[in-house]
Design an enzyme around this catalytic site. Structure first.
Site, PDB file in Angstrom:
ATOM      1  N   THR A 112       0.818  -1.213   0.000  1.00  9.89           N
ATOM      2  CA  THR A 112       0.000   0.000   0.000  1.00  9.89           C
ATOM      3  C   THR A 112       0.846   1.255   0.000  1.00  9.89           C
ATOM      4  O   THR A 112       0.474   2.269  -0.604  1.00  9.89           O
ATOM      5  CB  THR A 112      -0.938   0.005   1.223  1.00  9.89           C
ATOM      6  OG1 THR A 112      -1.818  -1.115   1.140  1.00  9.89           O
ATOM      7  CG2 THR A 112      -1.764   1.281   1.291  1.00  9.89           C
TER       8      THR A 112
ATOM      9  N   SER B  89       1.598  -7.605  -0.494  1.00 11.50           N
ATOM     10  CA  SER B  89       2.274  -8.520   0.435  1.00 11.50           C
ATOM     11  C   SER B  89       1.526  -9.826   0.666  1.00 11.50           C
ATOM     12  O   SER B  89       2.128 -10.813   1.100  1.00 11.50           O
ATOM     13  CB  SER B  89       2.548  -7.827   1.770  1.00 11.50           C
ATOM     14  OG  SER B  89       1.367  -7.598   2.495  1.00 11.50           O
TER      15      SER B  89
ATOM     16  N   THR C 121       1.151  -4.212   4.277  1.00  7.35           N
ATOM     17  CA  THR C 121       0.846  -4.469   5.684  1.00  7.35           C
ATOM     18  C   THR C 121       0.218  -5.837   5.949  1.00  7.35           C
ATOM     19  O   THR C 121       0.212  -6.297   7.090  1.00  7.35           O
ATOM     20  CB  THR C 121      -0.096  -3.386   6.240  1.00  7.35           C
ATOM     21  OG1 THR C 121      -1.296  -3.346   5.460  1.00  7.35           O
ATOM     22  CG2 THR C 121       0.578  -2.024   6.217  1.00  7.35           C
ATOM     23  N   ASP C 122      -0.299  -6.510   4.916  1.00  3.05           N
ATOM     24  CA  ASP C 122      -1.003  -7.771   5.155  1.00  3.05           C
ATOM     25  C   ASP C 122      -0.096  -8.846   5.757  1.00  3.05           C
ATOM     26  O   ASP C 122      -0.525  -9.617   6.614  1.00  3.05           O
ATOM     27  CB  ASP C 122      -1.634  -8.291   3.857  1.00  3.05           C
ATOM     28  CG  ASP C 122      -2.941  -7.584   3.535  1.00  3.05           C
ATOM     29  OD1 ASP C 122      -3.363  -6.733   4.335  1.00  3.05           O
ATOM     30  OD2 ASP C 122      -3.535  -7.884   2.486  1.00  3.05           O
TER      31      ASP C 122
END
EC number: 3.5.1.38
Length: 362
Positions: free
Chosen positions: A45, A92, A125-126
């Protein structure tokens, strides 16, 4: 021409010629005093873009390259000598074990360089928490390694990526960050790469540690509250240079009315270990216990963890007779982090007692 003016003119000219070189010398001196930080970009992101400034949750990740990320925060030049590398460009959730190894080996190469003082990794961030923990286990350096992402793309109103990146470089430049393991900077907080997890999927204050942050960043200055309690980086027995592949470890979810179907299917598909993401204290349904006992007899490691949102803490021989079943407990690691540690640990041992020791120590 007036004699005084004739005398002044050459002196003024000489001064004008000297000033730029003096300024350049001062600038060079300043650069020498700043830390040298390499930013490794992987996508996510923080490199994303939406159709309009109102799009903070709908956007395409991994659109901007590392050069544009750095150019978007010109203040970085005030706190570090920064250069960037594009290691990969993906969201990610698509990161594979091979990607982890590729990133880990590049980090190790840079950490050995005398002209690199710190490393920042921009990341989606995942799975940021998984990558941070992996690096925390396998990088044999005390140099600061900081993983950072954002919850909003740079095109959104009130985007968080620019400040997060600035804070990450500030932390990576700080000598006090040395020896503290792999760090994560999000939302002005400094978190341990081992402890932190994504707790919220839509807000900027998304990343939390059950045991609290290690510190905070305010206007580029780090303030520290605690140290990591578990083994990491230079004190780890694992070394990325000695790892060429990672074993298959999968996660199966515990819930009401669960069956053993998923566990058996994952094992049949080649899983060397199964992380049981259990309810509460890593509890295992009576409908699943016989299958897990049989899988363990057939050589598959069974590791009990908890899928509670914050502060899961699995006690050995509570809820289940782990000694009798020859199972391992994940202690306070959530299922996804337990998977990372199991993969790394199983590059060295297949012994369940050794695996349990590793889970206690890391």
């Amino acid at each position: 021409m007036n004699a005084a003016l004739k005398t002044f003119a050459p002196s003024a000219l000489a001064l004008l010629l000297i000033l730029p070189s003096s300024a350049s010398a001062k600038e060079a001196e300043t650069q020498q005093k700043l830390a040298n930080v390499v930013i490794l970009a992987t996508g996510g992101t923080i490199a994303g873009a939406g159709a309009s400034a109102a799009n903070s949750a709908t956007y395409q990740a991994a659109k901007l390259g590392v050069d544009k990320l750095i150019a978007g925060v010109p203040e970085l030049a005030d706190i570090a000598n920064v250069r960037g590398e594009q290691v990969m460009q993906i969201a990610s959730e698509s990161i594979s074990n091979d990607d982890l190894l590729k990133l880990g080996k590049r980090v190790a190469e840079l950490a050995e360089s005398k002209d690199v003082d710190g490393i920042v990794i921009t990341h989606g961030t995942d799975t940021l928490e998984e990558t941070a923990f992996f690096l925390n286990l396998v990088e044999k350096t005390d140099k600061p390694i900081v993983v950072v992402g954002s919850m909003r793309p740079g095109t959104a109103m009130s985007a968080d990526g620019m400040l997060n990146l600035y804070n990450a470089v500030a932390v990576a430049s700080d000598k006090q960050s040395r020896g503290k393991g792999v760090l994560v900077t999000m939302n002005d907080e400094i978190q341990s790469g081992r402890d932190v997890s994504k707790a919220v999927n839509i807000k900027t204050e998304a990343f939390k540690s059950a045991w609290g942050p290690m510190g905070m960043v305010v206007e580029g200055k780090s303030y520290w509250f605690r140290l990591p309690a578990k083994r990491h980086t230079v004190n780890s027995e694992f070394d990325i240079k000695q790892i060429s592949s990672l074993p298959q470890v999968d996660i199966a979810y515990g819930y009401g009315n669960v069956t053993d179907t998923a566990y058996k299917a994952l094992a049949q598909n080649g899983a060397k270990a199964l992380i049981h993401a259990g309810t509460g204290n890593g509890s295992v349904s009576s409908r699943v216990v016989p299958a897990l006992q049989e899988l363990r007899k057939n050589g598959v490691q069974i590791i009990r963890s908890s899928h509670v949102n914050q502060g899961g803490f699995v006690l050995r021989n509570a809820e289940q007779p782990d000694d009798k079943n020859d199972w391992v407990v994940a202690h306070d690691l959530n299922p996804q982090k337990a998977r990372i540690l199991a993969m790394v640990a199983m590059t060295k041992t297949q012994d369940s007692k050794e695996l349990q020791r590793i889970f206690w120590e890391y």
